[in-house]
Design a protein around this motif. Structure first.
Motif, short mmCIF file in Angstrom:
data_model
loop_
_atom_site.label_atom_id
_atom_site.label_comp_id
_atom_site.label_asym_id
_atom_site.label_seq_id
_atom_site.Cartn_x
_atom_site.Cartn_y
_atom_site.Cartn_z
N TRP A 28 0.96 -1.14 0.02
CA TRP A 28 0.08 -0.10 0.05
C TRP A 28 0.92 1.26 -0.11
CZ3 TRP A 28 -1.00 4.48 2.71
CH2 TRP A 28 -2.28 5.09 2.26
N MET A 29 2.11 1.28 0.71
CA MET A 29 2.91 2.28 0.69
C MET A 29 3.19 2.81 -0.59
SD MET A 29 5.59 1.50 4.01
CE MET A 29 4.70 1.61 5.60
N ASP A 30 3.71 1.51 -1.57
CA ASP A 30 3.96 1.83 -3.04
C ASP A 30 2.77 2.52 -3.61
OD1 ASP A 30 6.70 0.73 -2.83
OD2 ASP A 30 5.87 -1.28 -3.39
N ALA A 77 12.72 11.60 -1.04
CA ALA A 77 12.79 10.72 -2.10
C ALA A 77 11.92 10.67 -3.14
CB ALA A 77 13.30 9.46 -1.37
N PRO A 78 11.60 11.70 -3.89
CA PRO A 78 10.48 11.35 -4.88
C PRO A 78 10.49 10.16 -5.64
CG PRO A 78 11.51 13.41 -5.13
CD PRO A 78 12.28 12.79 -4.19
N ARG A 79 9.41 9.51 -6.05
CA ARG A 79 9.49 8.52 -6.76
C ARG A 79 10.11 8.60 -8.20
NH1 ARG A 79 7.37 3.61 -4.56
NH2 ARG A 79 6.41 2.77 -6.04
N SER A 80 9.82 9.82 -8.84
CA SER A 80 10.38 10.37 -10.12
C SER A 80 11.78 10.24 -10.07
CB SER A 80 9.62 11.18 -10.66
OG SER A 80 9.75 12.31 -9.92
N GLY A 81 12.34 10.61 -9.15
CA GLY A 81 13.98 10.74 -9.28
C GLY A 81 14.96 9.80 -8.25
N ARG A 82 14.32 9.27 -7.30
CA ARG A 82 15.10 8.69 -6.44
C ARG A 82 14.30 7.42 -5.83
NH1 ARG A 82 17.67 13.48 -3.63
NH2 ARG A 82 15.52 13.67 -2.67
N GLY A 83 13.62 6.49 -6.74
CA GLY A 83 12.73 5.62 -6.53
C GLY A 83 13.37 4.42 -5.69
N ASP A 84 14.78 4.25 -5.81
CA ASP A 84 15.74 3.35 -5.12
C ASP A 84 15.71 3.63 -3.72
OD1 ASP A 84 15.91 1.59 -7.34
OD2 ASP A 84 18.00 2.39 -7.73
N GLN A 85 15.84 4.86 -3.45
CA GLN A 85 16.15 5.53 -2.20
C GLN A 85 14.82 5.46 -1.41
OE1 GLN A 85 16.93 9.58 -1.43
NE2 GLN A 85 18.01 9.05 0.53
N ALA A 86 13.74 5.90 -2.26
CA ALA A 86 12.14 5.79 -1.55
C ALA A 86 11.97 4.12 -1.03
CB ALA A 86 11.08 6.06 -2.46
N GLY A 87 12.27 3.43 -1.97
CA GLY A 87 12.06 1.99 -1.52
C GLY A 87 12.84 1.37 -0.21
N ARG A 88 13.90 1.86 -0.05
CA ARG A 88 14.93 1.53 0.95
C ARG A 88 13.99 2.41 2.30
NH1 ARG A 88 18.72 3.00 -2.55
NH2 ARG A 88 19.47 4.77 -1.46
N LEU A 89 13.92 3.70 2.11
CA LEU A 89 13.15 4.30 3.37
C LEU A 89 11.87 3.59 3.81
CD1 LEU A 89 14.13 7.85 2.43
CD2 LEU A 89 15.27 6.56 4.05
N LEU A 90 11.12 3.07 2.67
CA LEU A 90 9.79 2.57 3.20
C LEU A 90 10.27 1.11 3.70
CD1 LEU A 90 7.73 3.08 -0.19
CD2 LEU A 90 7.56 4.28 1.95
N ASN A 91 11.13 0.50 3.24
CA ASN A 91 11.40 -0.78 3.92
C ASN A 91 12.10 -0.54 5.46
OD1 ASN A 91 10.86 -2.21 1.71
ND2 ASN A 91 12.97 -2.39 1.17
N LEU A 92 12.71 0.62 5.49
CA LEU A 92 13.05 0.92 7.03
C LEU A 92 12.07 1.22 7.84
CD1 LEU A 92 16.30 3.28 6.19
CD2 LEU A 92 16.10 0.98 7.66
N LEU A 93 11.01 2.05 7.22
CA LEU A 93 9.77 2.17 7.92
C LEU A 93 8.99 1.12 8.27
CD1 LEU A 93 7.50 4.22 8.99
CD2 LEU A 93 6.56 4.34 6.70
N MET A 94 8.88 0.11 7.42
CA MET A 94 8.29 -1.32 7.79
C MET A 94 8.71 -1.99 8.70
SD MET A 94 5.28 -1.84 6.41
CE MET A 94 5.42 -3.17 7.03
N ASP A 95 10.38 -1.87 8.93
CA ASP A 95 10.88 -2.61 10.02
C ASP A 95 10.60 -1.79 11.08
OD1 ASP A 95 12.24 -3.97 8.18
OD2 ASP A 95 13.98 -3.08 8.23
N GLY A 96 10.22 -0.55 11.39
CA GLY A 96 9.86 0.08 12.55
C GLY A 96 8.56 -0.30 12.90
N LEU A 97 7.80 -0.53 11.98
CA LEU A 97 6.36 -0.81 12.26
C LEU A 97 6.13 -2.25 12.63
CD1 LEU A 97 4.64 0.73 9.17
CD2 LEU A 97 4.60 1.36 11.61
N ARG A 98 6.97 -3.10 12.77
CA ARG A 98 6.94 -4.75 13.28
C ARG A 98 7.20 -4.64 14.70
NH1 ARG A 98 9.19 -5.39 7.96
NH2 ARG A 98 7.82 -6.68 6.79
N PRO A 99 6.40 -5.30 15.34
CA PRO A 99 6.70 -5.46 16.84
C PRO A 99 7.86 -6.16 17.14
CG PRO A 99 4.80 -6.87 16.14
CD PRO A 99 5.19 -5.98 14.78
N ALA A 100 8.57 -5.72 18.15
CA ALA A 100 9.68 -6.36 18.81
C ALA A 100 9.41 -7.78 18.94
CB ALA A 100 10.08 -5.75 19.71
N ARG A 101 10.28 -8.63 18.71
CA ARG A 101 10.30 -9.92 18.93
C ARG A 101 11.15 -10.56 20.20
NH1 ARG A 101 5.75 -11.84 15.83
NH2 ARG A 101 5.48 -10.78 14.07
#
Length: 162
Positions: free
Chosen positions: A65-67, A138-162
């Protein structure tokens, strides 16, 4: 972005593979076209949340959904001046769109909490603010790779600690 940077109606018709008369028959003004595109994107985001939950576990649905959100932001950039003028005039209600987007995020967030996939202390507003920040730097049109990495970092932070 200035109005000169927004695509012309002729360019839009050409890109869509229709004649300019056909475009104007369906969308007599730039504002009517922008409104249709904008509303279509909002519907895609809101229905996309439910569809993604039907196809993926909540955490994976959230990331996908973030994408979709990033695509929505990118689509808005091509019509930004017109959109801002329409929001200012009241033709588009920014508050209604905000509520719809937060509801879409909450739908996935609630499912993720119930499944234990997403943290319980994060709000839809937190996620929306994070997404806006990511796509601002990191707009999609210019730095899509960076946006993807940042979204993955955000997802890591959204997961509960195990």
């Amino acid at each position: 972005m200035s109005a000169d940077a927004e695509p012309s109606m002729r360019a839009i018709a050409s890109e869509a593979g229709v004649g300019i008369a056909t475009l104007y028959r369906h969308f007599p003004t730039r504002e009517s076209l922008v409104d249709a595109v904008y509303q279509d994107q909002v519907v895609r985001l809101t229905t996309g949340a439910r569809e993604l939950l039907g196809q993926h576990p909540p955490a994976a649905a959230m990331r996908r959904w973030m994408d979709l959100f990033g695509d929505w932001i990118a689509a808005k950039n091509g019509m930004l001046d017109t959109l801002l003028a329409m929001i200012e005039s009241g033709e588009i209600t920014h508050a209604r769109t905000r509520t719809e987007l937060l509801t879409a995020i909450t739908t996935i967030l609630d499912a993720g909490r119930a499944a234990g996939d997403l943290r319980s202390d994060v709000t839809a507003e937190d996620i929306a603010a994070s997404l806006i920040g990511i796509f601002t730097v990191a707009p999609r049109s210019g730095r899509g790779d960076q946006a993807g990495r940042l979204l993955n970092l955000l997802m890591d932070g959204l997961r509960p600690a195990r």
